[in-house]
Motif scaffolding. Structure first.
Motif, PDB file in Angstrom:
ATOM      1  N   GLN A  93       0.796  -1.209   0.000  1.00  0.00           N
ATOM      2  CA  GLN A  93       0.000   0.000   0.000  1.00  0.00           C
ATOM      3  C   GLN A  93       0.838   1.272   0.000  1.00  0.00           C
ATOM      4  O   GLN A  93       0.327   2.350  -0.295  1.00  0.00           O
ATOM      5  CB  GLN A  93      -0.942   0.005   1.212  1.00  0.00           C
ATOM      6  CG  GLN A  93      -2.001  -1.073   1.200  1.00  0.00           C
ATOM      7  CD  GLN A  93      -2.802  -1.091   2.488  1.00  0.00           C
ATOM      8  OE1 GLN A  93      -2.230  -1.013   3.571  1.00  0.00           O
ATOM      9  NE2 GLN A  93      -4.128  -1.193   2.330  1.00  0.00           N
ATOM     10  N   THR A  94       2.113   1.160   0.358  1.00  0.00           N
ATOM     11  CA  THR A  94       2.905   2.376   0.524  1.00  0.00           C
ATOM     12  C   THR A  94       4.047   2.495  -0.470  1.00  0.00           C
ATOM     13  O   THR A  94       4.446   3.617  -0.826  1.00  0.00           O
ATOM     14  CB  THR A  94       3.480   2.409   1.947  1.00  0.00           C
ATOM     15  OG1 THR A  94       4.235   1.223   2.169  1.00  0.00           O
ATOM     16  CG2 THR A  94       2.366   2.525   2.964  1.00  0.00           C
ATOM     17  N   VAL A  95       4.674   1.407  -0.858  1.00  0.00           N
ATOM     18  CA  VAL A  95       5.835   1.498  -1.752  1.00  0.00           C
ATOM     19  C   VAL A  95       5.356   2.083  -3.093  1.00  0.00           C
ATOM     20  O   VAL A  95       4.373   1.616  -3.680  1.00  0.00           O
ATOM     21  CB  VAL A  95       6.478   0.115  -1.952  1.00  0.00           C
ATOM     22  CG1 VAL A  95       7.581   0.204  -2.997  1.00  0.00           C
ATOM     23  CG2 VAL A  95       7.041  -0.387  -0.627  1.00  0.00           C
ATOM     24  N   ARG A 122      -0.248  19.166   3.255  1.00  0.00           N
ATOM     25  CA  ARG A 122       0.567  18.500   2.244  1.00  0.00           C
ATOM     26  C   ARG A 122       1.503  19.484   1.517  1.00  0.00           C
ATOM     27  O   ARG A 122       2.606  19.092   1.093  1.00  0.00           O
ATOM     28  CB  ARG A 122      -0.336  17.803   1.233  1.00  0.00           C
ATOM     29  CG  ARG A 122      -1.028  16.587   1.841  1.00  0.00           C
ATOM     30  CD  ARG A 122      -2.003  15.962   0.877  1.00  0.00           C
ATOM     31  NE  ARG A 122      -2.695  14.822   1.505  1.00  0.00           N
ATOM     32  CZ  ARG A 122      -3.690  14.156   0.929  1.00  0.00           C
ATOM     33  NH1 ARG A 122      -4.125  14.515  -0.283  1.00  0.00           N
ATOM     34  NH2 ARG A 122      -4.245  13.148   1.569  1.00  0.00           N
ATOM     35  N   ALA A 123       1.081  20.731   1.329  1.00  0.00           N
ATOM     36  CA  ALA A 123       1.955  21.700   0.622  1.00  0.00           C
ATOM     37  C   ALA A 123       3.260  21.880   1.371  1.00  0.00           C
ATOM     38  O   ALA A 123       4.353  21.847   0.786  1.00  0.00           O
ATOM     39  CB  ALA A 123       1.225  23.038   0.466  1.00  0.00           C
ATOM     40  N   ASP A 152       1.411  12.461   0.537  1.00  0.00           N
ATOM     41  CA  ASP A 152       0.026  12.169   0.218  1.00  0.00           C
ATOM     42  C   ASP A 152      -0.496  10.976   1.018  1.00  0.00           C
ATOM     43  O   ASP A 152      -1.707  10.876   1.300  1.00  0.00           O
ATOM     44  CB  ASP A 152      -0.108  11.883  -1.289  1.00  0.00           C
ATOM     45  CG  ASP A 152       0.238  13.098  -2.144  1.00  0.00           C
ATOM     46  OD1 ASP A 152       0.131  14.223  -1.588  1.00  0.00           O
ATOM     47  OD2 ASP A 152       0.627  12.922  -3.293  1.00  0.00           O
ATOM     48  N   ALA A 153       0.405  10.085   1.351  1.00  0.00           N
ATOM     49  CA  ALA A 153      -0.026   8.863   2.041  1.00  0.00           C
ATOM     50  C   ALA A 153      -0.374   9.100   3.517  1.00  0.00           C
ATOM     51  O   ALA A 153      -1.271   8.463   4.053  1.00  0.00           O
ATOM     52  CB  ALA A 153       1.052   7.790   1.943  1.00  0.00           C
ATOM     53  N   PHE A 154       0.346   9.979   4.192  1.00  0.00           N
ATOM     54  CA  PHE A 154       0.209  10.073   5.656  1.00  0.00           C
ATOM     55  C   PHE A 154      -0.368  11.381   6.151  1.00  0.00           C
ATOM     56  O   PHE A 154      -0.952  11.432   7.214  1.00  0.00           O
ATOM     57  CB  PHE A 154       1.574   9.864   6.334  1.00  0.00           C
ATOM     58  CG  PHE A 154       2.257   8.598   5.905  1.00  0.00           C
ATOM     59  CD1 PHE A 154       1.631   7.374   6.107  1.00  0.00           C
ATOM     60  CD2 PHE A 154       3.480   8.640   5.276  1.00  0.00           C
ATOM     61  CE1 PHE A 154       2.267   6.209   5.703  1.00  0.00           C
ATOM     62  CE2 PHE A 154       4.102   7.466   4.871  1.00  0.00           C
ATOM     63  CZ  PHE A 154       3.496   6.236   5.069  1.00  0.00           C
ATOM     64  N   MET A 155      -0.150  12.487   5.381  1.00  0.00           N
ATOM     65  CA  MET A 155      -0.489  13.796   5.912  1.00  0.00           C
ATOM     66  C   MET A 155      -1.862  14.221   5.445  1.00  0.00           C
ATOM     67  O   MET A 155      -2.289  13.888   4.342  1.00  0.00           O
ATOM     68  CB  MET A 155       0.554  14.840   5.494  1.00  0.00           C
ATOM     69  CG  MET A 155       1.965  14.532   6.005  1.00  0.00           C
ATOM     70  SD  MET A 155       3.150  15.804   5.596  1.00  0.00           S
ATOM     71  CE  MET A 155       2.563  17.138   6.601  1.00  0.00           C
ATOM     72  N   PRO A 156      -2.594  14.980   6.260  1.00  0.00           N
ATOM     73  CA  PRO A 156      -3.884  15.501   5.841  1.00  0.00           C
ATOM     74  C   PRO A 156      -3.710  16.522   4.700  1.00  0.00           C
ATOM     75  O   PRO A 156      -2.630  17.097   4.529  1.00  0.00           O
ATOM     76  CB  PRO A 156      -4.416  16.139   7.123  1.00  0.00           C
ATOM     77  CG  PRO A 156      -3.248  16.366   7.994  1.00  0.00           C
ATOM     78  CD  PRO A 156      -2.234  15.317   7.645  1.00  0.00           C
TER      79      PRO A 156
END
Length: 876
Positions: free
Chosen positions: A65-67, A81-82, A73-77
Motif C-alpha cells: 500500500q505504501t511502496v 501536504r503543501a 500524500d499517504a500520511f499527511m492531511p
C-alpha cells in the motif's frame, strides 16, 4: 619463527571470539521494545521505495500500500501536504530534518497521531540522492517519559528504602532514603550485595529470599530482618517486601525490594506482648499460688509460676522464726513497712546481718545453673544469714526490691537478678530472688513491677499459711486439752474412744467425751455435742466440759448435773451469765442481742459394785447397750436404751429425768454423737440401725469394735464432728468388796477396826493396816457422834483402797482447824493428812464419807512421810 604462527593463530581465535560475542543475538527487552522504532526510505523520485514491518504496525499500511507512493500524500492531511512537499524537496537536496509529523492512526476512525521523524539523506548506487526515515510514535515517547518520571518519583522520593537487584542479586539502584540510612551517595551502593549491609545469618536469609523470588516470581511480603545501621550498636528491625521486575517483553530483569523500618512498631509490639505475658503470668499466679496452707508448698508454687515463664532461676527464703511459729517482732513504726526480725542485742540495725532465714524453695530452667547474687550457694533447707552489706540484707531492711546486674565481662551465667522482699500486711516475711541468664532479656522496670506484685501475692499467701499454722496449732492444743489425755481408765470398765473433728483442717469442734473418776470407784461417762462447728463451738464445749467435771466432783445425781449444765449453757451467750439471760428472755430486744448456745449431752454414772448405771439425757442420741452372748453363744441384738431425752442444754425450763440400768458382766455400752449416725444422704433411723448392726459382735477387743464401727458406718466425715465412747462392763469381783452394817452403838468403832484388820491381810495389804484402822475409827466415830441411823462400812479394792462410811444424816461434815485447847476437831485433819484423798457425798438416805489410800508402792511412802511432818503440828 615457530612462535609467529602460534601468535597469529591466537589472534585469529581471539578475533573470532570477539566477533561471535559482538554479533550474538541479544534477548528481547531493550529500549526499542518500548518505543517501537519504525523505518522507511524515500527514493530519488520522492516516492517510498522501502517499508519496514514496524512501519506497517505503526501506520497500519502494508508495503504494497505504501511502496511507490508519495509519503506526504499517504500520511499527511490535505491541508498540510503543501508544506510537506517542500520539506521532502529539501531533504532530497541533502538536508537532515527532525520534526513532528501528524498521521492518521490505523483503524479508520479518522483519529490523527503525531510521529517524530528523523530524516537522514542517503545516496543510491547511481549517486542519486535519497532519504532514510526513522519514525517513533510520540505517544510511546510520552508514555516512557511519564513512566520514567513516575518511577523516579517513587524510587527517589519514597520515604521507604528502595533497592533494585539485578539478576546476579547485586544492587543496581538504590534510592536516597536507603542511602541516608546506610550512608554514602546513591551511586556508591551500586554493585553491592546484602552481605554488605546485614549480619551473616540475616544476609543469608535475605539472599535466599531474593533467589526464590527471582526464580519463582512469587512475591515475599513482610520478611522481618534485623540488623544495625552503620555507626550504631542498636539493632533495627525492617519489614522487607520483594517482587520480581520484568522487562517490556515480560523477561525477568531483577528483583525490587522495599524496606520499612518497623523498629518502633516492633518495640511497641514487644512491649504489648510483654504486658500481655505479664498479665497472663499474674492471672496464672492468682490461680496457682495459695492453693495450699503450707508455707513450703506456697513458696514452691511461686517458683512454679515464675520459672521459666518470668525468669530462668529463682529461690525463696523465709524467716526461720516464722517457720517455727515464734515470731515476736515488734509492731512496725507508723507509716513504714515493718522489716524482718530485729537485730541481735548490741547490733546496729543498719550494719547487722539479717535474721536467720531458711531456703524453702529453689527452681532452675537451666541445667546445673547455680543461683547468682546474695545467698547463691545456699541449698534448700539450709539456714543462713545475709551479710550486713549484702543486697539481700539491704532489701530485707528497707523492704524494697534491688536489681543486680552482672558486668559484661563476668564469667557468671546469670546476667541480672531481682532481689525482692516478701511483704505481707506491711511485714517482711522473707526474700525472693529471680535471675535471668545471659541470652535472655535483662530485667526492666516493668519486670521489677511484676516481680513485686508476684512477691506480694505470694507473701500474703505465705503469711496466711503462717497464720493458719499458728491458729491450727493453737486449736490442736485447745482441742487436746479438752479431751481426756491418753487412754482413759476406770474401775470395773474397759474404755475405748474415738474423736473425729468435722473440720479436718482445724481439728476443733463442739463434740466432746469425758471419763471422770468418782468416789467409791464409780465412773461418770459423758458425751456432749455443742451445736455448731469450728472454734466457737469448741470454746463453748470447753466451758461445758469444765463445768461437767466441776459438777461431777460434787457427786451430784446425773439429772442434777444436767440441770446445772442447762443454767450454765443459758448464760454462755449473755455477758451477765444465766441470770442476765433469764432477764433478757423477758425483753425480746435484749434477747435478740444475746447469743444462744445449745448443746446436747448424756451423763451416765456407773457403779462397779452394783453394776448399775444411772443415766440422764439432755436431747442427745440414746445410748446403745449390747448384752453379752447367752449360754449357747448366741449374740443378742443391740438395744437403744429408753432414756427420756429431755430438752437440749441452753433451752431451760424443763426438768431432766434419769433411769437406772443394770449392766451384766461383759455388756457393752456405747455413747456417741449424731455425726456418727446422721447424714444428709440417709435418715437417722437408718444410721441407728447401722450402728446396732456394727455392734452385733461385742466379744472382740474394744479397740477393734471402735474401728469396725467407724469403718462400717457411712460417717461422711467432714459433715459433722464425731465422738464415740465405748465401755465394756467388768465389775469388781465379789472378793474385792467388804460391806458391813454396824449398829448405832459405841462398840461399833472397835468392830469396824476388827473388820478392817481382818480384811486387809486377805488382800495382801498388811502395810496399810495401821493407817486404815486409824482412819476407819475416825469416820465411824464421827458417824456415831454426828450422824443418824444405822452405820454402813464398805471397803473397795481396785487400783486404790477406798473406805466408805454411811449414815442417815444429810448434814455433811466440815473440816476445821482445831484450837490448841480443843479436845476434838482433829479427826478429819488426820484423814486429810494420812489419805490420798477424802470427801463426802449425799445419798438418797443420808450421806457417805470416804477416804482413799494408794496401794503399797512409791506413793505410799510419800503420804506417810508427809503425815509424820504435819502430825505434830496438829497439837501445836
Amino acid at each position: 619463527m615457530s612462535e609467529i604462527p602460534a601468535q597469529a593463530h591466537q589472534a585469529r581465535v581471539s578475533g573470532e571470539t570477539w566477533h561471535d560475542s559482538l554479533w550474538h543475538t541479544s534477548p528481547p527487552g531493550s529500549i526499542y521494545d518500548y518505543i517501537k522504532v519504525a523505518s522507511f526510505s524515500i527514493g530519488p523520485d520522492g516516492l517510498i521505495d522501502q517499508w519496514s514491518l514496524r512501519a506497517e504496525e505503526l501506520f497500519g499500511l502494508t508495503a504494497a500500500q505504501t511502496v511507490g507512493r508519495d509519503p506526504v500524500d499517504a500520511f499527511m492531511p490535505p491541508e498540510l501536504r503543501a508544506g510537506g512537499h517542500r520539506k521532502v524537496a529539501e531533504i532530497l537536496d541533502g538536508k537532515e530534518w527532525t520534526g513532528l509529523v501528524p498521521f492518521r492512526i490505523p483503524g479508520g476512525d479518522g483519529a490523527h497521531g503525531v510521529a517524530e521523524i528523523y530524516v537522514m539523506p542517503t545516496q543510491t548506487e547511481a549517486a542519486e540522492r535519497a532519504a532514510l526515515c526513522v519514525v517513533v510514535d510520540v505517544r510511546a515517547l510520552r508514555r516512557i517519559e511519564s513512566d520514567l518520571a513516575a518511577s523516579q518519583a517513587i524510587f527517589g522520593q519514597s520515604p521507604f528504602g528502595f533497592l533494585l537487584f539485578g539478576t546476579d542479586l547485586t544492587v543496581q539502584r538504590a534510592n536516597r532514603r536507603f542511602a541516608t540510612v546506610f550512608g554514602g551517595a546513591v551511586e556508591e551502593h551500586r554493585g553491592r550485595t546484602v552481605h554488605d549491609y546485614l549480619p551473616p545469618h540475616e544476609a543469608d536469609r535475605m539472599t535466599e529470599a531474593l533467589r526464590r523470588v527471582l526464580e519463582t516470581g512469587e512475591s515475599v511480603t513482610d520478611l522481618r530482618i534485623t540488623g544495625a545501621a552503620p555507626g550504631s550498636r542498636d539493632d533495627r528491625h525492617w519489614s522487607i517486601n520483594l517482587y520480581r521486575v520484568h522487562g517490556g517483553t515480560g523477561r525477568p530483569i531483577g528483583v525490587a525490594g522495599l524496606g520499612t523500618d518497623i523498629t518502633r512498631r516492633h518495640l511497641a509490639a514487644r512491649e504489648a506482648a510483654g504486658v500481655r505475658r505479664n498479665l497472663a503470668l499474674l492471672n496464672e499466679a492468682g490461680h496457682r499460688i495459695g492453693n495450699s496452707l503450707d508455707l513450703e508448698t506456697t513458696a514452691r508454687e511461686l517458683l512454679d509460676v515464675t520459672v521459666p515463664g518470668f525468669c530462668d532461676l529463682a529461690s525463696v527464703d523465709l524467716y526461720q522464726g516464722l517457720l517455727l511459729g515464734d515470731d515476736d517482732r515488734p509492731a512496725r513504726p507508723q507509716g513504714r513497712r515493718r522489716p524482718g526480725p530485729p537485730p541481735l542485742p548490741g547490733q546496729d540495725a543498719g550494719r547487722a546481718p539479717s535474721a536467720p532465714l531458711r531456703r524453702v524453695a529453689f527452681a532452675s530452667a537451666v541445667s546445673d545453673a547455680p543461683l547468682s547474687g546474695p545467698g547463691a550457694m545456699v541449698s534448700v533447707g539450709q539456714i543462713h544469714r545475709y551479710p550486713a552489706a549484702s543486697t539481700g540484707a539491704l532489701a530485707l531492711r528497707t523492704a524494697r526490691p534491688r536489681l543486680i546486674v552482672a558486668p559484661p565481662s563476668a564469667d557468671d551465667l546469670v546476667q541480672s537478678t531481682l532481689v525482692v522482699p516478701l511483704v505481707a500486711h506491711d511485714t517482711v516475711v522473707g526474700l525472693a530472688q529471680f535471675s535471668r541468664t545471659k541470652g535472655s532479656e535483662p530485667f526492666g522496670e516493668r519486670d521489677r513491677a511484676v516481680a513485686v506484685e508476684l512477691a506480694a501475692r505470694a507473701a500474703v499467701c505465705i503469711d496466711n499459711a503462717r497464720l493458719y499454722r499458728r491458729e491450727h496449732e493453737r486449736a490442736l492444743i485447745l482441742q487436746r486439752s479438752l479431751l481426756p489425755p491418753g487412754d482413759p481408765e476406770a474401775a470395773g470398765l474397759d474404755i475405748a474412744c474415738r474423736y473425729l473433728p468435722g473440720n479436718a483442717a482445724t481439728e476443733v469442734g463442739g463434740d466432746w467425751f469425758d471419763v471422770i473418776e468418782l468416789p467409791g470407784h464409780r465412773t461418770a461417762l459423758v458425751v456432749g455435742d455443742v451445736m455448731g462447728r469450728g472454734l466457737r463451738a469448741a470454746v463453748a464445749m470447753g466451758e461445758l466440759r469444765t463445768a461437767v467435771r466441776t459438777l461431777a466432783l460434787l457427786d451430784l445425781e446425773p439429772a442434777e448435773v444436767l440441770s446445772a449444765l442447762d443454767e450454765i449453757a443459758r448464760g454462755l451467750g449473755a455477758p451477765g451469765g444465766s441470770q442476765q439471760a433469764s432477764r433478757a428472755a423477758l425483753h425480746s430486744r435484749d434477747a435478740d442481742r444475746s447469743e444462744v448456745y445449745l448443746a446436747t449431752c448424756v451423763y451416765a454414772v456407773y457403779d462397779p459394785v452394783t453394776r448399775r448405771c444411772t443415766i440422764a439425757n439432755a436431747g442427745h442420741m440414746p445410748p446403745v447397750l449390747v448384752e453379752p452372748p447367752d449360754e449357747d453363744g448366741v449374740h443378742r441384738p443391740a438395744l437403744l436404751l429408753e432414756v427420756p431425752p429431755g430438752m437440749p442444754l441452753g433451752v431451760g425450763g424443763e426438768p431432766f429425768e434419769e433411769v437406772e440400768v443394770d449392766l451384766p458382766e461383759g455388756a457393752l455400752l456405747a455413747l456417741y454423737t449424731d455425726g456418727l449416725v446422721e447424714s444428709r444422704d440417709h435418715p437417722l433411723e437408718e444410721g441407728l440401725r447401722g450402728l446396732r448392726d456394727a455392734l452385733a459382735d461385742p466379744v472382740r477387743p474394744l479397740e477393734d469394735v471402735c474401728d469396725h464401727v467407724l469403718n462400717t458406718l457411712d460417717t461422711r466425715h467432714g459433715e459433722d464432728d464425731i465422738a464415740l465412747l465405748m465401755a465394756r462392763v467388768q465389775g469388781l469381783p465379789v472378793d474385792a468388796v467388804g460391806d458391813w452394817q454396824l449398829p448405832r452403838e459405841a462398840r461399833s468403832v472397835g468392830r469396824a477396826r476388827e473388820l478392817a484388820r481382818a480384811k486387809l491381810p486377805a488382800w495382801g495389804l498388811e502395810g496399810l493396816l495401821d493407817t486404815t484402822e486409824l482412819l476407819v475409827s475416825e469416820l465411824v466415830t464421827n458417824a456415831l457422834r454426828y450422824g443418824e441411823g444405822e452405820i454402813r462400812l464398805r471397803l473397795l479394792l481396785d487400783r486404790t483402797l477406798v473406805c466408805e462410811v454411811w449414815d442417815g444424816n444429810l448434814v455433811q461434815p466440815r473440816r476445821r482447824r482445831a484450837r490448841d485447847t480443843d479436845e476434838g476437831g482433829r479427826g478429819l485433819q488426820l484423814v486429810g493428812l494420812l489419805s490420798a484423798g477424802w470427801g463426802t457425798r449425799r445419798t438418797h438416805r443420808g450421806k457417805t464419807v470416804w477416804f482413799e489410800l494408794p496401794l503399797p508402792g512409791a506413793a505410799a511412802g510419800a503420804v506417810s512421810e508427809l503425815s509424820a511432818e504435819q502430825l505434830l503440828g496438829l497439837y501445836g
